[in-house]
Motif scaffolding. Structure first.
Motif, PDB file in Angstrom:
ATOM      1  N   GLN A  22     -18.549 -19.452   5.867  1.00  0.00           N
ATOM      2  CA  GLN A  22     -17.690 -19.785   4.735  1.00  0.00           C
ATOM      3  C   GLN A  22     -16.832 -18.605   4.304  1.00  0.00           C
ATOM      4  N   MET A  23     -17.326 -17.385   4.522  1.00  0.00           N
ATOM      5  CA  MET A  23     -16.531 -16.193   4.193  1.00  0.00           C
ATOM      6  C   MET A  23     -15.236 -16.158   5.004  1.00  0.00           C
ATOM      7  N   VAL A  24     -15.285 -16.703   6.214  1.00  0.00           N
ATOM      8  CA  VAL A  24     -14.095 -16.718   7.061  1.00  0.00           C
ATOM      9  C   VAL A  24     -12.976 -17.529   6.406  1.00  0.00           C
ATOM     10  N   TYR A  25     -13.366 -18.523   5.616  1.00  0.00           N
ATOM     11  CA  TYR A  25     -12.392 -19.445   5.028  1.00  0.00           C
ATOM     12  C   TYR A  25     -12.114 -19.187   3.549  1.00  0.00           C
ATOM     13  N   THR A  26     -13.086 -18.582   2.843  1.00  0.00           N
ATOM     14  CA  THR A  26     -12.931 -18.460   1.391  1.00  0.00           C
ATOM     15  C   THR A  26     -13.076 -17.038   0.857  1.00  0.00           C
ATOM     16  N   GLY A  27     -13.387 -16.081   1.718  1.00  0.00           N
ATOM     17  CA  GLY A  27     -13.617 -14.721   1.248  1.00  0.00           C
ATOM     18  C   GLY A  27     -12.331 -13.945   1.018  1.00  0.00           C
ATOM     19  N   THR A  28     -12.479 -12.721   0.564  1.00  0.00           N
ATOM     20  CA  THR A  28     -11.343 -11.815   0.444  1.00  0.00           C
ATOM     21  C   THR A  28     -10.869 -11.448   1.847  1.00  0.00           C
ATOM     22  N   PRO A  29      -9.673 -10.897   1.988  1.00  0.00           N
ATOM     23  CA  PRO A  29      -9.214 -10.508   3.326  1.00  0.00           C
ATOM     24  C   PRO A  29     -10.212  -9.612   4.066  1.00  0.00           C
ATOM     25  N   GLN A  30     -10.826  -8.692   3.343  1.00  0.00           N
ATOM     26  CA  GLN A  30     -11.805  -7.799   3.977  1.00  0.00           C
ATOM     27  C   GLN A  30     -13.056  -8.577   4.392  1.00  0.00           C
ATOM     28  N   GLN A  31     -13.518  -9.475   3.527  1.00  0.00           N
ATOM     29  CA  GLN A  31     -14.687 -10.289   3.855  1.00  0.00           C
ATOM     30  C   GLN A  31     -14.401 -11.212   5.029  1.00  0.00           C
ATOM     31  N   MET A  32     -13.214 -11.778   5.054  1.00  0.00           N
ATOM     32  CA  MET A  32     -12.842 -12.675   6.146  1.00  0.00           C
ATOM     33  C   MET A  32     -12.851 -11.932   7.475  1.00  0.00           C
ATOM     34  N   GLN A  33     -12.297 -10.749   7.486  1.00  0.00           N
ATOM     35  CA  GLN A  33     -12.236  -9.968   8.719  1.00  0.00           C
ATOM     36  C   GLN A  33     -13.636  -9.583   9.188  1.00  0.00           C
ATOM     37  N   SER A  34     -14.485  -9.153   8.251  1.00  0.00           N
ATOM     38  CA  SER A  34     -15.851  -8.755   8.588  1.00  0.00           C
ATOM     39  C   SER A  34     -16.665  -9.941   9.092  1.00  0.00           C
ATOM     40  N   ALA A  35     -16.530 -11.086   8.423  1.00  0.00           N
ATOM     41  CA  ALA A  35     -17.284 -12.277   8.820  1.00  0.00           C
ATOM     42  C   ALA A  35     -16.838 -12.765  10.199  1.00  0.00           C
ATOM     43  N   GLN A  36     -15.537 -12.759  10.454  1.00  0.00           N
ATOM     44  CA  GLN A  36     -15.033 -13.187  11.754  1.00  0.00           C
ATOM     45  C   GLN A  36     -15.537 -12.267  12.856  1.00  0.00           C
ATOM     46  N   ARG A  37     -15.586 -10.973  12.574  1.00  0.00           N
ATOM     47  CA  ARG A  37     -16.093 -10.016  13.564  1.00  0.00           C
ATOM     48  C   ARG A  37     -17.568 -10.296  13.870  1.00  0.00           C
ATOM     49  N   THR A  38     -18.348 -10.585  12.831  1.00  0.00           N
ATOM     50  CA  THR A  38     -19.773 -10.876  13.015  1.00  0.00           C
ATOM     51  C   THR A  38     -19.977 -12.134  13.849  1.00  0.00           C
ATOM     52  N   LEU A  39     -19.221 -13.183  13.545  1.00  0.00           N
ATOM     53  CA  LEU A  39     -19.368 -14.434  14.287  1.00  0.00           C
ATOM     54  C   LEU A  39     -18.939 -14.265  15.742  1.00  0.00           C
ATOM     55  N   SER A  40     -17.922 -13.468  15.979  1.00  0.00           N
ATOM     56  CA  SER A  40     -17.473 -13.208  17.348  1.00  0.00           C
ATOM     57  C   SER A  40     -18.535 -12.425  18.118  1.00  0.00           C
ATOM     58  N   GLN A  41     -19.136 -11.421  17.441  1.00  0.00           N
ATOM     59  CA  GLN A  41     -20.198 -10.640  18.074  1.00  0.00           C
ATOM     60  C   GLN A  41     -21.401 -11.517  18.407  1.00  0.00           C
ATOM     61  N   LEU A  42     -21.739 -12.427  17.492  1.00  0.00           N
ATOM     62  CA  LEU A  42     -22.859 -13.334  17.725  1.00  0.00           C
ATOM     63  C   LEU A  42     -22.573 -14.238  18.916  1.00  0.00           C
ATOM     64  N   GLN A  43     -21.367 -14.762  18.982  1.00  0.00           N
ATOM     65  CA  GLN A  43     -20.992 -15.641  20.086  1.00  0.00           C
ATOM     66  C   GLN A  43     -21.031 -14.887  21.414  1.00  0.00           C
ATOM     67  N   GLU A  44     -20.566 -13.652  21.414  1.00  0.00           N
ATOM     68  CA  GLU A  44     -20.563 -12.848  22.642  1.00  0.00           C
ATOM     69  C   GLU A  44     -21.982 -12.528  23.094  1.00  0.00           C
ATOM     70  N   ARG A  45     -22.867 -12.231  22.135  1.00  0.00           N
ATOM     71  CA  ARG A  45     -24.250 -11.904  22.482  1.00  0.00           C
ATOM     72  C   ARG A  45     -24.964 -13.110  23.081  1.00  0.00           C
ATOM     73  N   ILE A  46     -24.758 -14.276  22.497  1.00  0.00           N
ATOM     74  CA  ILE A  46     -25.414 -15.480  23.009  1.00  0.00           C
ATOM     75  C   ILE A  46     -24.867 -15.836  24.389  1.00  0.00           C
ATOM     76  N   ALA A  47     -23.581 -15.615  24.603  1.00  0.00           N
ATOM     77  CA  ALA A  47     -22.969 -15.916  25.900  1.00  0.00           C
ATOM     78  C   ALA A  47     -23.312 -14.864  26.950  1.00  0.00           C
ATOM     79  N   GLY A  48     -23.562 -13.634  26.516  1.00  0.00           N
ATOM     80  CA  GLY A  48     -23.720 -12.550  27.460  1.00  0.00           C
ATOM     81  C   GLY A  48     -25.143 -12.164  27.781  1.00  0.00           C
ATOM     82  N   GLU A  49     -26.090 -12.523  26.921  1.00  0.00           N
ATOM     83  CA  GLU A  49     -27.474 -12.147  27.159  1.00  0.00           C
ATOM     84  C   GLU A  49     -28.227 -13.293  27.829  1.00  0.00           C
ATOM     85  N   ASP A  50     -29.549 -13.253  27.748  1.00  0.00           N
ATOM     86  CA  ASP A  50     -30.382 -14.311  28.292  1.00  0.00           C
ATOM     87  C   ASP A  50     -30.104 -15.599  27.527  1.00  0.00           C
ATOM     88  N   ALA A  51     -29.344 -16.500  28.142  1.00  0.00           N
ATOM     89  CA  ALA A  51     -28.893 -17.694  27.431  1.00  0.00           C
ATOM     90  C   ALA A  51     -30.056 -18.577  27.004  1.00  0.00           C
TER      91      ALA A  51
END
Length: 227
Positions: A22-51
């Motif tokens: 929800q921070m990606v959609y409703t947070g401050t610009p800084q919160q949005m950027q941080s939340a998007q980075r976290t979700l991208s990192q999570l997606q990369e880890r799930i795709a890149g590690e032991d699936a």
């Protein structure tokens, strides 16, 4: 909070996931950027590690459960995670987990597309579900799921809304096999899928004839003409 979401050593907290999305959609610009980075990192880890292990931790079925504290944005994010895992890590998953994912998606598609109101209200969600189903079909059919076309034809005769969605699925599969296969799969795999599709084409044609003879539903007839 965002660090907690990247800690696979503790169970996934759905409330934390919901807040970060929800921070990606409703947070401050800084919160949005941080939340998007976290979700991208999570997606990369799930795709890149032991699936297999990652998907046991990131339980998509729990996130999509009606009782879960997750909004549409979070549920769609979960589907993106699953889509990537199927597309790039399917062969690394043990057969029981593959079957579990396949059965879960098939049942969810049937559930959502059997009710007219739900089907219309959740079109974006259904579109993503259909894409994921087609990804699974591309991995499993025909060798591990030889009855797929027959299954979808039989199911189509039980419910008009379900039938309409099944025609969409068949159209997506046809496009994947004949139009996009050059870029996304080996020539051997593409050839096998084309042969399987052509071998079962008579079943699809018979379904189209059945729809024309038995349905007066405009949206279903349009989907049938487009397939």
């Amino acid at each position: 909070m965002e660090e907690q979401l990247l800690n696979f050593a503790v169970p996934l907290d759905l409330n934390v996931l919901e807040q970060v999305v929800q921070m990606v959609y409703t947070g401050t610009p800084q919160q949005m950027q941080s939340a998007q980075r976290t979700l991208s990192q999570l997606q990369e880890r799930i795709a890149g590690e032991d699936a297999a292990g990652a998907l046991n931790w990131f339980r998509v079925d729990q996130i999509l459960d009606a009782s879960a504290p997750c909004t549409a944005n979070t549920r769609f994010y979960a589907l993106q995670i699953l889509d990537g895992a199927i597309k790039y890590r399917w062969k690394t998953l043990p057969p029981p987990q593959q079957n579990g994912i396949k059965n879960f998606i098939v049942n969810l598609v049937i559930q959502k597309s059997s009710d007219e109101a739900t089907f219309r209200a959740e079109r974006v969600f259904m579109t993503k579900l259909n894409v994921i189903l087609v990804q699974i079909v591309k991995q499993e059919w025909p060798h591990n799921w030889p009855s797929f076309i027959q299954d979808i034809v039989n199911a189509s005769k039980t419910n008009e809304t379900l039938c309409e969605n099944n025609m969409v699925v068949l159209k997506l599969l046809s496009e994947e096999v004949f139009d996009f296969s050059r870029d996304e799969m080996t020539s051997v795999k593409a050839k096998k899928l084309k042969e399987s599709f052509n071998a079962d084409f008579s079943l699809i044609f018979q379904l189209c004839e059945y729809i024309m003879a038995n349905s007066a539903k405009p949206s279903l007839l349009v989907c049938t003409f487009q397939t």
